[in-house]
Design a protein around this motif. Sequence first.
Motif, PDB file in Angstrom:
ATOM      1  N   GLN A  29     -36.631 -45.424  18.611  1.00 45.47           N
ATOM      2  CA  GLN A  29     -35.895 -44.881  19.132  1.00 45.47           C
ATOM      3  C   GLN A  29     -34.813 -44.224  18.354  1.00 45.47           C
ATOM      4  O   GLN A  29     -33.904 -43.361  18.948  1.00 45.47           O
ATOM      5  CB  GLN A  29     -35.216 -45.348  20.042  1.00 45.47           C
ATOM      6  N   ILE A  30     -35.190 -44.561  17.256  1.00 45.69           N
ATOM      7  CA  ILE A  30     -33.984 -43.579  16.216  1.00 45.69           C
ATOM      8  C   ILE A  30     -35.207 -42.581  15.366  1.00 45.69           C
ATOM      9  O   ILE A  30     -35.748 -43.230  14.590  1.00 45.69           O
ATOM     10  CB  ILE A  30     -33.844 -44.468  14.956  1.00 45.69           C
ATOM     11  N   PRO A  31     -35.177 -41.260  15.720  1.00 39.68           N
ATOM     12  CA  PRO A  31     -35.868 -40.358  14.811  1.00 39.68           C
ATOM     13  C   PRO A  31     -35.152 -39.830  13.365  1.00 39.68           C
ATOM     14  O   PRO A  31     -33.994 -40.170  13.155  1.00 39.68           O
ATOM     15  CB  PRO A  31     -35.428 -38.867  15.652  1.00 39.68           C
ATOM     16  N   LEU A  32     -35.927 -39.789  12.806  1.00 36.46           N
ATOM     17  CA  LEU A  32     -35.711 -38.903  11.310  1.00 36.46           C
ATOM     18  C   LEU A  32     -35.346 -37.949  11.886  1.00 36.46           C
ATOM     19  O   LEU A  32     -35.485 -36.884  12.008  1.00 36.46           O
ATOM     20  CB  LEU A  32     -36.662 -39.103  10.027  1.00 36.46           C
ATOM     21  N   GLU A  33     -34.401 -37.571  10.605  1.00 38.56           N
ATOM     22  CA  GLU A  33     -33.533 -36.332  10.473  1.00 38.56           C
ATOM     23  C   GLU A  33     -34.629 -35.170  10.084  1.00 38.56           C
ATOM     24  O   GLU A  33     -34.075 -34.186  10.381  1.00 38.56           O
ATOM     25  CB  GLU A  33     -32.222 -36.118   9.536  1.00 38.56           C
ATOM     26  N   ASN A  34     -34.889 -35.927   9.527  1.00 38.53           N
ATOM     27  CA  ASN A  34     -36.413 -34.444   8.798  1.00 38.53           C
ATOM     28  C   ASN A  34     -36.750 -34.200   9.436  1.00 38.53           C
ATOM     29  O   ASN A  34     -37.905 -32.845   9.420  1.00 38.53           O
ATOM     30  CB  ASN A  34     -36.996 -34.949   7.517  1.00 38.53           C
ATOM     31  N   GLY A  35     -37.215 -34.723  10.889  1.00 39.91           N
ATOM     32  CA  GLY A  35     -38.750 -34.371  11.904  1.00 39.91           C
ATOM     33  C   GLY A  35     -39.326 -34.963  11.037  1.00 39.91           C
ATOM     34  O   GLY A  35     -41.017 -34.611  12.006  1.00 39.91           O
ATOM     35  N   MET A  36     -39.751 -35.392   9.973  1.00 37.51           N
ATOM     36  CA  MET A  36     -40.964 -36.150   9.758  1.00 37.51           C
ATOM     37  C   MET A  36     -42.180 -37.129  10.424  1.00 37.51           C
ATOM     38  O   MET A  36     -40.903 -38.100  10.978  1.00 37.51           O
ATOM     39  CB  MET A  36     -41.444 -36.549   8.032  1.00 37.51           C
ATOM     40  N   ASN A 181     -36.658 -44.562   0.048  1.00 38.41           N
ATOM     41  CA  ASN A 181     -35.382 -44.437  -0.650  1.00 38.41           C
ATOM     42  C   ASN A 181     -34.909 -43.104  -1.162  1.00 38.41           C
ATOM     43  O   ASN A 181     -33.911 -42.675  -1.251  1.00 38.41           O
ATOM     44  CB  ASN A 181     -34.124 -45.806  -0.942  1.00 38.41           C
ATOM     45  N   ARG A 182     -35.983 -43.376  -2.554  1.00 33.54           N
ATOM     46  CA  ARG A 182     -35.750 -42.517  -4.124  1.00 33.54           C
ATOM     47  C   ARG A 182     -35.998 -41.425  -2.825  1.00 33.54           C
ATOM     48  O   ARG A 182     -35.511 -39.965  -3.765  1.00 33.54           O
ATOM     49  CB  ARG A 182     -37.368 -42.571  -4.690  1.00 33.54           C
ATOM     50  N   SER A 183     -37.624 -40.835  -2.048  1.00 34.68           N
ATOM     51  CA  SER A 183     -37.444 -39.676  -1.684  1.00 34.68           C
ATOM     52  C   SER A 183     -36.282 -38.802  -0.812  1.00 34.68           C
ATOM     53  O   SER A 183     -36.260 -37.559  -0.428  1.00 34.68           O
ATOM     54  CB  SER A 183     -38.608 -39.753  -1.012  1.00 34.68           C
ATOM     55  N   GLY A 184     -35.413 -39.756  -0.190  1.00 34.39           N
ATOM     56  CA  GLY A 184     -34.995 -39.158   0.936  1.00 34.39           C
ATOM     57  C   GLY A 184     -34.870 -39.294   2.577  1.00 34.39           C
ATOM     58  O   GLY A 184     -34.706 -38.537   2.451  1.00 34.39           O
ATOM     59  N   ILE A 185     -36.684 -39.506   2.441  1.00 33.31           N
ATOM     60  CA  ILE A 185     -36.775 -40.064   3.959  1.00 33.31           C
ATOM     61  C   ILE A 185     -36.224 -40.355   5.024  1.00 33.31           C
ATOM     62  O   ILE A 185     -35.620 -40.331   5.656  1.00 33.31           O
ATOM     63  CB  ILE A 185     -38.299 -40.620   4.119  1.00 33.31           C
ATOM     64  N   THR A 186     -35.406 -41.648   4.395  1.00 34.55           N
ATOM     65  CA  THR A 186     -34.581 -42.097   5.413  1.00 34.55           C
ATOM     66  C   THR A 186     -33.114 -41.872   4.424  1.00 34.55           C
ATOM     67  O   THR A 186     -32.817 -42.072   3.228  1.00 34.55           O
ATOM     68  CB  THR A 186     -34.715 -43.915   5.183  1.00 34.55           C
ATOM     69  N   THR A 187     -32.043 -42.078   5.724  1.00 38.58           N
ATOM     70  CA  THR A 187     -30.910 -42.071   5.107  1.00 38.58           C
ATOM     71  C   THR A 187     -30.339 -43.685   5.347  1.00 38.58           C
ATOM     72  O   THR A 187     -30.766 -44.735   5.464  1.00 38.58           O
ATOM     73  CB  THR A 187     -29.920 -41.797   6.406  1.00 38.58           C
ATOM     74  N   LEU A 188     -29.332 -43.838   4.833  1.00 41.48           N
ATOM     75  CA  LEU A 188     -28.218 -45.019   4.815  1.00 41.48           C
ATOM     76  C   LEU A 188     -28.801 -46.074   6.131  1.00 41.48           C
ATOM     77  O   LEU A 188     -29.008 -46.848   5.624  1.00 41.48           O
ATOM     78  CB  LEU A 188     -26.526 -45.725   4.204  1.00 41.48           C
ATOM     79  N   ARG A 189     -28.140 -45.614   7.241  1.00 39.28           N
ATOM     80  CA  ARG A 189     -28.853 -46.291   8.442  1.00 39.28           C
ATOM     81  C   ARG A 189     -29.776 -46.467   8.659  1.00 39.28           C
ATOM     82  O   ARG A 189     -30.296 -47.817   9.343  1.00 39.28           O
ATOM     83  CB  ARG A 189     -27.917 -45.299   9.444  1.00 39.28           C
ATOM     84  N   SER A 190     -30.988 -45.491   8.187  1.00 37.00           N
ATOM     85  CA  SER A 190     -32.076 -45.539   8.999  1.00 37.00           C
ATOM     86  C   SER A 190     -32.937 -45.623   7.911  1.00 37.00           C
ATOM     87  O   SER A 190     -34.323 -46.790   8.479  1.00 37.00           O
ATOM     88  CB  SER A 190     -32.639 -43.870   8.887  1.00 37.00           C
ATOM     89  N   HIS A 191     -33.008 -46.479   6.864  1.00 40.36           N
ATOM     90  CA  HIS A 191     -33.285 -47.101   5.493  1.00 40.36           C
ATOM     91  C   HIS A 191     -33.111 -49.090   6.569  1.00 40.36           C
ATOM     92  O   HIS A 191     -34.094 -49.628   6.302  1.00 40.36           O
ATOM     93  CB  HIS A 191     -32.815 -46.512   4.522  1.00 40.36           C
ATOM     94  N   ARG A 192     -32.138 -49.247   6.475  1.00 39.20           N
ATOM     95  CA  ARG A 192     -31.594 -50.359   6.823  1.00 39.20           C
ATOM     96  C   ARG A 192     -32.886 -50.734   8.060  1.00 39.20           C
ATOM     97  O   ARG A 192     -32.936 -52.143   7.716  1.00 39.20           O
ATOM     98  CB  ARG A 192     -30.345 -50.444   7.172  1.00 39.20           C
TER      99      ARG A 192
END
Length: 228
Positions: A29-36, A181-192
């Motif tokens: 239910q948590i979308p990625l901000e980049n839409g991938m 994390n390195r590529s910026g696919i996830t943010t702090l919240r989404s990475h957790r």
Amino acid sequence: MYYFILVIIVMVGWLASSNLKKKAERYSQIPLENGMTGKNVAEKMLYDNGIYDVRVVISDGILTDNYNPSDKTISLSKAIYKENNVFAAAVAAHETGHAIQHVTAYAPLSIRSALVPAVSFSSKYVQWIILAGLLLIGNGLKIGTSILLTGIGLFAVITLFSFITLPVEINASVRALAWLNRSGITTLRSHRAAEDALKAAAYTYVVSALSSLTTFFYYVMIYMNRRD
């Protein structure tokens, strides 16, 4: 004692499986901000690691995602392949981690792949061989102990496979999380969230390995008690 331990492991296994399903529902239910989508994530991770000969394809089923080293194919279930969310990204990156393991000749993956034919054979016949051994022993035939021992040997291969699977799966998740994390696919919240999802998946492999080990020792005890 064995049955008590087995019941506990079965219960823990059920809890681990239920937990994974809950995590999948929650983080889907948590979308990625980049839409991938999961497909996009897998393809980018491959390209970022200089891998251009692995295909990302869609497969049937739920949580059937896998990497096949024999034909260099990452198969993602429909929900992972097409959707844009944290869980899809985590699973796609995890399976791509296996592709990277393959390219870099990660030792545990090579060992696991080499064991696949033996495990396939063992899984198909082990229960019948063990049952035959027990029936023959029950009828006073000494050959039953030899047959039972053969079955135990086959089950040992299955148990070994389940334990070799642990570092393979954990390492794939470590690679996936580091890249996300390195590529910026996830943010702090989404990475957790991605980390939590992959941990939940890892628990199911741990329980499976412990269950296999418990059953193996049970068969060994039966053999030790009846070989005479």
